[in-house]
Motif scaffolding. Structure first.
Motif, PDB file in Angstrom:
ATOM      1  N   HIS A 141      16.026   2.917  11.197  1.00 15.45           N
ATOM      2  CA  HIS A 141      14.735   2.606  11.802  1.00 15.45           C
ATOM      3  C   HIS A 141      14.438   3.601  12.920  1.00 15.45           C
ATOM      4  O   HIS A 141      15.342   4.044  13.633  1.00 15.45           O
ATOM      5  CB  HIS A 141      14.739   1.186  12.373  1.00 15.45           C
ATOM      6  CG  HIS A 141      14.866   0.113  11.338  1.00 15.45           C
ATOM      7  ND1 HIS A 141      16.058  -0.184  10.707  1.00 15.45           N
ATOM      8  CD2 HIS A 141      13.932  -0.739  10.811  1.00 15.45           C
ATOM      9  CE1 HIS A 141      15.869  -1.177   9.855  1.00 15.45           C
ATOM     10  NE2 HIS A 141      14.600  -1.533   9.901  1.00 15.45           N
ATOM     11  N   GLN A 162      10.323   1.009  12.634  1.00 15.35           N
ATOM     12  CA  GLN A 162       9.945   1.207  11.244  1.00 15.35           C
ATOM     13  C   GLN A 162      11.027   2.002  10.514  1.00 15.35           C
ATOM     14  O   GLN A 162      11.670   2.872  11.089  1.00 15.35           O
ATOM     15  CB  GLN A 162       8.618   1.973  11.152  1.00 15.35           C
ATOM     16  CG  GLN A 162       7.455   1.254  11.826  1.00 15.35           C
ATOM     17  CD  GLN A 162       7.176  -0.107  11.219  1.00 15.35           C
ATOM     18  OE1 GLN A 162       7.010  -0.228  10.008  1.00 15.35           O
ATOM     19  NE2 GLN A 162       7.134  -1.134  12.064  1.00 15.35           N
ATOM     20  N   VAL A 163      11.205   1.680   9.246  1.00 13.21           N
ATOM     21  CA  VAL A 163      12.172   2.410   8.432  1.00 13.21           C
ATOM     22  C   VAL A 163      11.656   3.822   8.220  1.00 13.21           C
ATOM     23  O   VAL A 163      10.519   4.024   7.791  1.00 13.21           O
ATOM     24  CB  VAL A 163      12.377   1.716   7.070  1.00 13.21           C
ATOM     25  CG1 VAL A 163      13.232   2.574   6.147  1.00 13.21           C
ATOM     26  CG2 VAL A 163      13.025   0.348   7.267  1.00 13.21           C
ATOM     27  N   ILE A 214      17.072  -7.345   6.160  1.00 13.71           N
ATOM     28  CA  ILE A 214      15.629  -7.140   6.322  1.00 13.71           C
ATOM     29  C   ILE A 214      15.186  -7.569   7.715  1.00 13.71           C
ATOM     30  O   ILE A 214      15.525  -8.654   8.191  1.00 13.71           O
ATOM     31  CB  ILE A 214      14.845  -7.941   5.261  1.00 13.71           C
ATOM     32  CG1 ILE A 214      15.237  -7.497   3.851  1.00 13.71           C
ATOM     33  CG2 ILE A 214      13.339  -7.790   5.465  1.00 13.71           C
ATOM     34  CD1 ILE A 214      14.632  -8.361   2.751  1.00 13.71           C
ATOM     35  N   ARG A 215      14.406  -6.699   8.382  1.00 17.74           N
ATOM     36  CA  ARG A 215      13.822  -7.031   9.681  1.00 17.74           C
ATOM     37  C   ARG A 215      12.321  -7.209   9.529  1.00 17.74           C
ATOM     38  O   ARG A 215      11.720  -6.751   8.551  1.00 17.74           O
ATOM     39  CB  ARG A 215      14.086  -5.903  10.684  1.00 17.74           C
ATOM     40  CG  ARG A 215      15.544  -5.538  10.919  1.00 17.74           C
ATOM     41  CD  ARG A 215      15.618  -4.448  11.971  1.00 17.74           C
ATOM     42  NE  ARG A 215      16.948  -3.873  12.108  1.00 17.74           N
ATOM     43  CZ  ARG A 215      17.234  -2.857  12.887  1.00 17.74           C
ATOM     44  NH1 ARG A 215      16.256  -2.283  13.611  1.00 17.74           N
ATOM     45  NH2 ARG A 215      18.465  -2.384  12.971  1.00 17.74           N
ATOM     46  N   ASP A 265       9.795  -4.644   7.772  1.00 21.12           N
ATOM     47  CA  ASP A 265      10.433  -3.851   6.720  1.00 21.12           C
ATOM     48  C   ASP A 265       9.741  -4.068   5.376  1.00 21.12           C
ATOM     49  O   ASP A 265       9.328  -5.191   5.043  1.00 21.12           O
ATOM     50  CB  ASP A 265      11.908  -4.229   6.564  1.00 21.12           C
ATOM     51  CG  ASP A 265      12.786  -3.593   7.624  1.00 21.12           C
ATOM     52  OD1 ASP A 265      12.279  -2.749   8.379  1.00 21.12           O
ATOM     53  OD2 ASP A 265      13.982  -3.951   7.699  1.00 21.12           O
ATOM     54  N   PHE A 276      10.334  -3.488   1.158  1.00 17.91           N
ATOM     55  CA  PHE A 276      11.516  -3.417   0.303  1.00 17.91           C
ATOM     56  C   PHE A 276      11.150  -3.639  -1.165  1.00 17.91           C
ATOM     57  O   PHE A 276      10.064  -4.111  -1.504  1.00 17.91           O
ATOM     58  CB  PHE A 276      12.544  -4.477   0.736  1.00 17.91           C
ATOM     59  CG  PHE A 276      12.037  -5.893   0.662  1.00 17.91           C
ATOM     60  CD1 PHE A 276      12.203  -6.660  -0.484  1.00 17.91           C
ATOM     61  CD2 PHE A 276      11.380  -6.466   1.739  1.00 17.91           C
ATOM     62  CE1 PHE A 276      11.735  -7.969  -0.554  1.00 17.91           C
ATOM     63  CE2 PHE A 276      10.901  -7.770   1.689  1.00 17.91           C
ATOM     64  CZ  PHE A 276      11.079  -8.519   0.536  1.00 17.91           C
ATOM     65  N   ILE A 286      15.582  -1.456   0.879  1.00 17.96           N
ATOM     66  CA  ILE A 286      14.616  -1.341   1.962  1.00 17.96           C
ATOM     67  C   ILE A 286      14.109   0.097   2.021  1.00 17.96           C
ATOM     68  O   ILE A 286      14.898   1.041   2.034  1.00 17.96           O
ATOM     69  CB  ILE A 286      15.249  -1.749   3.301  1.00 17.96           C
ATOM     70  CG1 ILE A 286      15.734  -3.198   3.229  1.00 17.96           C
ATOM     71  CG2 ILE A 286      14.251  -1.585   4.446  1.00 17.96           C
ATOM     72  CD1 ILE A 286      16.463  -3.676   4.460  1.00 17.96           C
ATOM     73  N   SER A 320      10.682   2.898   3.317  1.00 18.67           N
ATOM     74  CA  SER A 320       9.556   3.116   4.217  1.00 18.67           C
ATOM     75  C   SER A 320       8.317   2.498   3.579  1.00 18.67           C
ATOM     76  O   SER A 320       8.132   2.558   2.364  1.00 18.67           O
ATOM     77  CB  SER A 320       9.356   4.614   4.431  1.00 18.67           C
ATOM     78  OG  SER A 320       8.174   4.851   5.159  1.00 18.67           O
ATOM     79  N   CYS A 321       7.437   1.910   4.401  1.00 16.52           N
ATOM     80  CA  CYS A 321       6.273   1.220   3.856  1.00 16.52           C
ATOM     81  C   CYS A 321       5.264   2.160   3.197  1.00 16.52           C
ATOM     82  O   CYS A 321       4.385   1.701   2.462  1.00 16.52           O
ATOM     83  CB  CYS A 321       5.573   0.403   4.948  1.00 16.52           C
ATOM     84  SG  CYS A 321       6.503  -1.052   5.471  1.00 16.52           S
ATOM     85  N   GLU A 325       6.875  -7.063   1.856  1.00 15.24           N
ATOM     86  CA  GLU A 325       6.817  -6.645   3.263  1.00 15.24           C
ATOM     87  C   GLU A 325       7.098  -7.864   4.125  1.00 15.24           C
ATOM     88  O   GLU A 325       6.368  -8.861   4.081  1.00 15.24           O
ATOM     89  CB  GLU A 325       5.464  -6.045   3.613  1.00 15.24           C
ATOM     90  CG  GLU A 325       5.364  -5.601   5.064  1.00 15.24           C
ATOM     91  CD  GLU A 325       4.054  -4.894   5.392  1.00 15.24           C
ATOM     92  OE1 GLU A 325       3.782  -4.645   6.576  1.00 15.24           O
ATOM     93  OE2 GLU A 325       3.292  -4.585   4.444  1.00 15.24           O
ATOM     94  N   SER A 336       1.459  -0.352   5.076  1.00 14.21           N
ATOM     95  CA  SER A 336       1.859  -1.591   5.741  1.00 14.21           C
ATOM     96  C   SER A 336       0.646  -2.454   6.005  1.00 14.21           C
ATOM     97  O   SER A 336      -0.459  -1.977   6.250  1.00 14.21           O
ATOM     98  CB  SER A 336       2.547  -1.265   7.066  1.00 14.21           C
ATOM     99  OG  SER A 336       2.844  -2.453   7.775  1.00 14.21           O
TER     100      SER A 336
END
Length: 225
Positions: A84, A89-90, A102-103, A106, A108, A131, A133-134, A141, A219
């Motif tokens: 992150h 953010q990833v 998962i946060r 995130d 996935f 997981i 990146s968005c 999500e 996102s």
């Protein structure tokens, strides 16, 4: 006159080597030891070896099943935690991760079909996700992650009721913004503890948005949340 070797000891030893029916070599080995003691036959070493080999086999598979049920397995050799950035953010893609990794925020992917989530027991959902990146195509999500209270497992119905109530509360509006216009194909889903994972300390509920019609990019998080 030479002693004869106990037949059950031989059978138990052979069966323990070929991974026969569970527990049978173990039981036969124990019976063989009793017969050998009473009859003065040979084969004590074979019986003991059968018990030891099959006991170790049972222990191995028991550990394997427990790890599988608790999600500790699954591409373990390829697993890596997603990275992150300072904003949470990833900034890349982790390989195989568990749902408890998962946060909030995130995105996935999962091999499960989201359309089937509401048609089957949540316990059948895979605990392994990827997981990403968005800005990459993704199925889900996460907009809220919270823990249930400790104590005895309250039962699936109670856990589901709590998850539904909290995931449908203001958590979603806080994440996407009160004026957000979401696609009609988006639905609310959640991962929640099962009895087996609860036993090993899992208390986490993950609320997420998903589109059962296919993957999406970008996102849904409002800039102010």
């Amino acid at each position: 006159m030479s002693q004869k070797t106990n037949v059950l000891a031989i059978v138990a030893f052979v069966m323990s080597l070929v991974c026969a029916i569970p527990l049978v070599p173990l039981v036969l080995g124990i019976i063989a030891l009793s017969q050998i003691r009473n009859r003065g036959e040979k084969g004590k070493g074979l019986a003991i070896a059968a018990i030891a080999i099959h006991g170790a086999t049972i222990a191995f598979y028991a550990i394997f099943v427990i790890l599988g049920l608790t999600g500790s397995l699954g591409d373990a050799g390829d697993a890596s935690q997603p990275k992150h950035d300072t904003g949470g953010q990833v900034n890349g893609s982790g390989s195989s991760s568990q749902i408890n990794d998962i946060r909030t925020g995130d995105c996935f992917n999962t091999d499960d079909d989201l359309a089937a989530y509401q048609e089957k027991d949540g316990g059948q959902a895979r605990r392994s996700v990827r997981i990403v990146s968005c800005d990459q195509p993704h199925k889900g999500e996460a907009y809220a992650v919270f823990n249930l209270e400790d104590g005895a497992y309250p039962g699936t119905d109670k856990v589901v009721a709590i998850a539904e109530e909290k995931c449908a509360s203001t958590k979603l509006a806080d994440y996407v913004g009160t004026n957000a216009k979401l696609s009609q194909t988006l639905d609310v889903y959640y991962y929640y503890p099962q009895l087996t994972s609860w036993t090993f300390g899992d208390r986490e509920v993950t609320c997420f948005l998903g589109d059962s019609s296919g993957a999406s990019t970008g996102s849904l998080r409002s800039t102010g949340s």
